[in-house]
Motif scaffolding. Structure first.
Motif, PDB file in Angstrom:
ATOM      1  N   GLU A 226      17.510   1.285 -10.027  1.00 30.29           N
ATOM      2  CA  GLU A 226      16.550   1.862  -9.079  1.00 30.29           C
ATOM      3  C   GLU A 226      15.565   0.811  -8.595  1.00 30.29           C
ATOM      4  OE1 GLU A 226      12.889   5.076  -9.443  1.00 30.29           O
ATOM      5  OE2 GLU A 226      14.741   5.423 -10.547  1.00 30.29           O
ATOM      6  N   SER A 227      15.287   0.820  -7.282  1.00 25.99           N
ATOM      7  CA  SER A 227      14.332  -0.120  -6.697  1.00 25.99           C
ATOM      8  C   SER A 227      12.903   0.342  -6.947  1.00 25.99           C
ATOM      9  CB  SER A 227      14.566  -0.238  -5.190  1.00 25.99           C
ATOM     10  OG  SER A 227      13.515  -0.966  -4.576  1.00 25.99           O
ATOM     11  N   LEU A 228      12.012  -0.625  -7.136  1.00 23.84           N
ATOM     12  CA  LEU A 228      10.593  -0.321  -7.276  1.00 23.84           C
ATOM     13  C   LEU A 228       9.874  -0.373  -5.939  1.00 23.84           C
ATOM     14  CD1 LEU A 228      11.436  -0.944 -10.247  1.00 23.84           C
ATOM     15  CD2 LEU A 228       9.193  -1.994 -10.551  1.00 23.84           C
ATOM     16  N   GLY A 229      10.601  -0.621  -4.869  1.00 23.59           N
ATOM     17  CA  GLY A 229       9.983  -0.676  -3.544  1.00 23.59           C
ATOM     18  C   GLY A 229       9.563  -2.085  -3.175  1.00 23.59           C
ATOM     19  N   THR A 230       8.757  -2.183  -2.126  1.00 24.73           N
ATOM     20  CA  THR A 230       8.317  -3.478  -1.592  1.00 24.73           C
ATOM     21  C   THR A 230       6.811  -3.477  -1.409  1.00 24.73           C
ATOM     22  OG1 THR A 230      10.423  -3.731  -0.406  1.00 24.73           O
ATOM     23  CG2 THR A 230       8.603  -5.148   0.270  1.00 24.73           C
ATOM     24  N   MET A 231       6.189  -4.567  -1.811  1.00 22.19           N
ATOM     25  CA  MET A 231       4.748  -4.746  -1.622  1.00 22.19           C
ATOM     26  C   MET A 231       4.514  -6.098  -0.956  1.00 22.19           C
ATOM     27  SD  MET A 231       1.689  -4.928  -4.507  1.00 22.19           S
ATOM     28  CE  MET A 231       1.519  -3.146  -4.665  1.00 22.19           C
ATOM     29  N   ALA A 232       3.504  -6.174  -0.104  1.00 23.00           N
ATOM     30  CA  ALA A 232       3.147  -7.428   0.564  1.00 23.00           C
ATOM     31  C   ALA A 232       1.844  -7.979  -0.012  1.00 23.00           C
ATOM     32  CB  ALA A 232       3.002  -7.209   2.063  1.00 23.00           C
ATOM     33  N   LYS A 233       1.751  -9.300  -0.028  1.00 22.04           N
ATOM     34  CA  LYS A 233       0.515  -9.992  -0.362  1.00 22.04           C
ATOM     35  C   LYS A 233       0.416 -11.212   0.543  1.00 22.04           C
ATOM     36  CE  LYS A 233      -1.104  -7.598  -3.923  1.00 22.04           C
ATOM     37  NZ  LYS A 233      -2.443  -6.936  -3.893  1.00 22.04           N
ATOM     38  N   GLY A 234      -0.610 -11.229   1.387  1.00 20.89           N
ATOM     39  CA  GLY A 234      -0.803 -12.365   2.263  1.00 20.89           C
ATOM     40  C   GLY A 234      -0.871 -11.953   3.718  1.00 20.89           C
ATOM     41  N   ASP A 342       0.618 -18.850   3.021  1.00 19.96           N
ATOM     42  CA  ASP A 342       1.882 -18.258   2.579  1.00 19.96           C
ATOM     43  C   ASP A 342       1.767 -16.744   2.432  1.00 19.96           C
ATOM     44  OD1 ASP A 342       2.980 -20.755   2.505  1.00 19.96           O
ATOM     45  OD2 ASP A 342       3.233 -20.840   0.323  1.00 19.96           O
ATOM     46  N   THR A 343       2.888 -16.069   2.657  1.00 17.31           N
ATOM     47  CA  THR A 343       2.979 -14.619   2.489  1.00 17.31           C
ATOM     48  C   THR A 343       4.048 -14.305   1.449  1.00 17.31           C
ATOM     49  OG1 THR A 343       2.328 -14.201   4.778  1.00 17.31           O
ATOM     50  CG2 THR A 343       3.490 -12.424   3.641  1.00 17.31           C
ATOM     51  N   HIS A 344       3.744 -13.361   0.586  1.00 16.18           N
ATOM     52  CA  HIS A 344       4.701 -12.947  -0.439  1.00 16.18           C
ATOM     53  C   HIS A 344       5.078 -11.478  -0.279  1.00 16.18           C
ATOM     54  CE1 HIS A 344       4.007 -16.728  -2.480  1.00 16.18           C
ATOM     55  NE2 HIS A 344       4.918 -16.407  -3.373  1.00 16.18           N
ATOM     56  N   THR A 345       6.344 -11.200  -0.529  1.00 20.01           N
ATOM     57  CA  THR A 345       6.792  -9.814  -0.684  1.00 20.01           C
ATOM     58  C   THR A 345       7.266  -9.653  -2.121  1.00 20.01           C
ATOM     59  OG1 THR A 345       8.981 -10.436   0.166  1.00 20.01           O
ATOM     60  CG2 THR A 345       7.429  -9.449   1.726  1.00 20.01           C
ATOM     61  N   PHE A 346       6.894  -8.522  -2.716  1.00 18.67           N
ATOM     62  CA  PHE A 346       7.261  -8.238  -4.097  1.00 18.67           C
ATOM     63  C   PHE A 346       8.313  -7.139  -4.124  1.00 18.67           C
ATOM     64  CE2 PHE A 346       3.443 -10.554  -4.489  1.00 18.67           C
ATOM     65  CZ  PHE A 346       3.504 -11.197  -5.716  1.00 18.67           C
ATOM     66  N   THR A 347       9.379  -7.411  -4.868  1.00 20.84           N
ATOM     67  CA  THR A 347      10.465  -6.460  -5.032  1.00 20.84           C
ATOM     68  C   THR A 347      10.846  -6.428  -6.506  1.00 20.84           C
ATOM     69  OG1 THR A 347      12.068  -8.214  -4.548  1.00 20.84           O
ATOM     70  CG2 THR A 347      11.393  -6.786  -2.711  1.00 20.84           C
ATOM     71  N   GLY A 348      11.541  -5.382  -6.912  1.00 22.10           N
ATOM     72  CA  GLY A 348      11.964  -5.279  -8.295  1.00 22.10           C
ATOM     73  C   GLY A 348      12.903  -4.112  -8.489  1.00 22.10           C
ATOM     74  N   GLU A 349      13.491  -4.038  -9.677  1.00 21.54           N
ATOM     75  CA  GLU A 349      14.403  -2.950  -9.984  1.00 21.54           C
ATOM     76  C   GLU A 349      14.407  -2.684 -11.488  1.00 21.54           C
ATOM     77  OE1 GLU A 349      15.808  -6.831  -9.968  1.00 21.54           O
ATOM     78  OE2 GLU A 349      15.625  -5.706  -8.086  1.00 21.54           O
ATOM     79  N   VAL A 350      14.799  -1.469 -11.836  1.00 21.36           N
ATOM     80  CA  VAL A 350      14.937  -1.091 -13.240  1.00 21.36           C
ATOM     81  C   VAL A 350      16.222  -1.702 -13.768  1.00 21.36           C
ATOM     82  CG1 VAL A 350      15.196   0.844 -14.850  1.00 21.36           C
ATOM     83  CG2 VAL A 350      13.672   1.059 -12.861  1.00 21.36           C
ATOM     84  N   VAL A 351      16.152  -2.391 -14.916  1.00 16.91           N
ATOM     85  CA  VAL A 351      17.344  -3.023 -15.474  1.00 16.91           C
ATOM     86  C   VAL A 351      17.733  -2.430 -16.826  1.00 16.91           C
ATOM     87  CG1 VAL A 351      16.974  -5.196 -14.250  1.00 16.91           C
ATOM     88  CG2 VAL A 351      15.958  -4.867 -16.524  1.00 16.91           C
ATOM     89  N   GLY A 352      16.920  -1.512 -17.347  1.00 17.89           N
ATOM     90  CA  GLY A 352      17.275  -0.907 -18.626  1.00 17.89           C
ATOM     91  C   GLY A 352      16.394   0.285 -18.960  1.00 17.89           C
ATOM     92  N   LYS A 353      16.958   1.201 -19.770  1.00 14.92           N
ATOM     93  CA  LYS A 353      16.231   2.372 -20.302  1.00 14.92           C
ATOM     94  C   LYS A 353      16.528   2.458 -21.794  1.00 14.92           C
ATOM     95  CE  LYS A 353      16.306   6.395 -18.397  1.00 14.92           C
ATOM     96  NZ  LYS A 353      16.753   7.670 -17.778  1.00 14.92           N
ATOM     97  N   LEU A 361      11.007   3.986 -22.905  1.00 12.31           N
ATOM     98  CA  LEU A 361      10.690   2.731 -22.230  1.00 12.31           C
ATOM     99  C   LEU A 361      11.692   2.425 -21.127  1.00 12.31           C
ATOM    100  CD1 LEU A 361      10.044   0.597 -25.449  1.00 12.31           C
ATOM    101  CD2 LEU A 361       8.349   1.865 -24.111  1.00 12.31           C
ATOM    102  N   VAL A 362      11.200   1.746 -20.097  1.00  8.66           N
ATOM    103  CA  VAL A 362      12.082   1.185 -19.069  1.00  8.66           C
ATOM    104  C   VAL A 362      11.764  -0.295 -18.943  1.00  8.66           C
ATOM    105  CG1 VAL A 362      12.350   3.333 -17.765  1.00  8.66           C
ATOM    106  CG2 VAL A 362      10.497   1.760 -17.180  1.00  8.66           C
ATOM    107  N   ASP A 363      12.801  -1.080 -18.747  1.00 11.23           N
ATOM    108  CA  ASP A 363      12.652  -2.517 -18.538  1.00 11.23           C
ATOM    109  C   ASP A 363      12.913  -2.823 -17.068  1.00 11.23           C
ATOM    110  OD1 ASP A 363      12.231  -3.155 -21.336  1.00 11.23           O
ATOM    111  OD2 ASP A 363      14.368  -2.728 -21.616  1.00 11.23           O
ATOM    112  N   VAL A 364      12.075  -3.661 -16.491  1.00 17.25           N
ATOM    113  CA  VAL A 364      12.215  -3.972 -15.072  1.00 17.25           C
ATOM    114  C   VAL A 364      12.199  -5.478 -14.869  1.00 17.25           C
ATOM    115  CG1 VAL A 364      11.082  -1.815 -14.413  1.00 17.25           C
ATOM    116  CG2 VAL A 364       9.731  -3.911 -14.561  1.00 17.25           C
ATOM    117  N   GLU A 365      12.846  -5.896 -13.795  1.00 19.46           N
ATOM    118  CA  GLU A 365      12.740  -7.267 -13.314  1.00 19.46           C
ATOM    119  C   GLU A 365      12.085  -7.220 -11.947  1.00 19.46           C
ATOM    120  OE1 GLU A 365      16.563  -9.135 -13.339  1.00 19.46           O
ATOM    121  OE2 GLU A 365      16.700  -9.168 -15.542  1.00 19.46           O
ATOM    122  N   LEU A 366      11.184  -8.150 -11.694  1.00 19.90           N
ATOM    123  CA  LEU A 366      10.458  -8.167 -10.422  1.00 19.90           C
ATOM    124  C   LEU A 366      10.183  -9.598 -10.036  1.00 19.90           C
ATOM    125  CD1 LEU A 366       6.715  -7.333 -11.109  1.00 19.90           C
ATOM    126  CD2 LEU A 366       8.384  -7.385 -12.945  1.00 19.90           C
TER     127      LEU A 366
END
Length: 428
Positions: A226-234, A342-353, A361-366
């Motif tokens: 599952e995706s955690l969505g997208t966030m912007a910084k910058g 510089d501009t950053h976009t943040f993305t991530g997903e669930v990699v484990g339950k 617990l859920v484990d995520v990579e971002l």
């Protein structure tokens, strides 16, 4: 982040002293009370709100004094990374000279990553204290500046009840300075520039960002992948750096200051003040907002703090997980510089339950990715979510040995304060 500098001639070279490296290794596993205060010492609704806003976080759990009363926390709580803004100094016995950390003067210092574990929330009225030490010292060869030293430091933060709030391991890279050496590695990096259409595309991301808040995210409803969505910084600006400091990032003992306070600080740590192009002694720390100074040491522009990106990463996670969840741990790396513009976009997903000790617990990579397509700050995290079957999240247990050490430090602090008051009374 750059912490230690020295006034120099253009041809000077600054290298490690073997005795400093040996002393750093001797201090592994030795912990001392943190005797310098940060920007703030006690959490309050204003401090929690201003710190969250300093890195662009408007989550009402952190910014609204009334909102938190209806949550499981019973009131407003501080953002996860508040440790970089709130800490009261502890009184402690003098540290023997042989147990003092080497200064590594003339050496650049960069944060390359952190691993943080959180054990309980910081609430309105909490006073925070800390102790710190070194866990690991490694010597390596650096692509950027030759010989380097990689030091893993541990900071433990606890409240007025000697309850450990969090532990944070910070990896810093200490690099030698070779000012006469031309660093071509960064010559090809051009400052970012934007058209109105570029800004509009970034604004589209901002417009779609949402705080999960009271819409409880249950463990059973989360799917691996599952995706955690997208966030912007910058785009990152000098204003961002100023707001980050004014919102609470104190960076003690190098806290930015002005006028007479700056003069006094210069007497205390003169090597940290390097004349600018006008001949005025100014902090080496200005590498985070003074692009001219950054270029003088071989970088294309000023760059952010590693701790700022940790704030961004935790912001991304707390927006996704909601009020009833608990951010248990996060481990980040700072692989590339994040320059002004510089501009950053943040993305991530669930990699484990998984379940562990009855906790869900859920484990995520971002990751944060710059407009150049470079992942500058990959991270992993573990989040505890409420369960439809198992109920509310139970907070993890803090290391007992750290809480015992915290209690002893608070006791000694109280003893020394009583002695100080008695001495002042006798003198009067």
């Amino acid at each position: 982040m750059t912490t230690s500098e020295k006034t120099e001639k253009p041809s000077e070279i600054y290298t490690f002293r073997d005795e400093d490296i040996a002393r750093a290794r001797d201090l592994v596993g030795v912990y001392h009370a943190m005797t310098q205060r940060e920007q703030y010492t006690r959490a309050s609704p204003d401090i929690m709100r201003n710190f969250a806003r300093s890195y662009g976080d408007d989550n009402p759990l952190f910014t609204d004094e009334e909102y938190g009363a209806a949550t499981r926390w019973g009131g407003q709580i501080a953002p996860p990374m508040v440790n970089i803004a709130v800490r009261k100094e502890l009184l402690a016995d003098p540290v023997p000279r042989e147990q003092r950390r080497p200064s590594f003067r003339g050496i650049h210092v960069f944060v390359s990553g952190t691993t943080t574990h959180w054990y309980r929330p910081v609430l309105d009225g909490d006073t925070l204290y800390g102790f710190h030490g070194t866990e690991k010292v490694e010597e390596k060869q650096s692509e950027f500046a030759g010989r380097s030293l990689i030091i893993t430091g541990l900071q433990v933060q606890f409240n007025q009840r000697a309850e450990v709030v969090q532990t944070q391991r910070v990896i810093t890279i200490h690099t030698e300075r070779h000012e006469s050496k031309k660093r071509k590695k960064y010559d090809s990096i051009e400052p970012a520039s934007y058209t109105p259409d570029d800004i509009a595309r970034i604004d589209e991301i901002y417009a779609q960002e949402q705080v999960r808040g009271t819409n409880t995210r249950y463990w059973e409803d989360v799917e691996v992948g599952e995706s955690l969505g997208t966030m912007a910084k910058g785009p990152l600006t000098t204003t961002d750096m100023v707001v980050f400091h004014s919102g609470g990032y104190g960076f003690a003992p190098y806290t930015p200051c002005a006028s007479r306070l700056a003069y006094k600080n210069r007497q205390r740590i003169a090597p940290f003040y390097i004349p600018n192009e006008q001949g005025v002694p100014d902090v080496a720390q200005r590498i985070h907002w003074d692009s001219g100074y950054a270029r003088s040491i071989g970088l294309p522009a000023a760059y952010d703090y590693g701790m700022m990106r940790d704030c961004w990463l935790s912001h991304y996670l707390t927006d996704w997980m909601g009020d009833d969840a608990w951010l248990e741990s996060m481990s980040s790396q700072m692989r590339k510089f994040n320059y002004l513009g510089d501009t950053h976009t943040f993305t991530g997903e669930v990699v484990g339950k998984r379940t562990e000790g009855g906790r869900h617990l859920v484990d995520v990579e971002l990751r944060g990715t710059s407009q150049r397509g470079e992942v500058t700050c990959p991270a992993t995290a573990t989040i505890a979510l409420p369960s439809r079957v198992g109920g509310a999240v139970a907070l993890p247990a803090a290391p007992a040995e750290f809480e015992q050490l915290a209690a002893r430090m608070l006791e000694r602090d109280a003893e020394l304060r009583r002695e100080r008051r008695a001495g002042n009374g006798a003198a009067s």
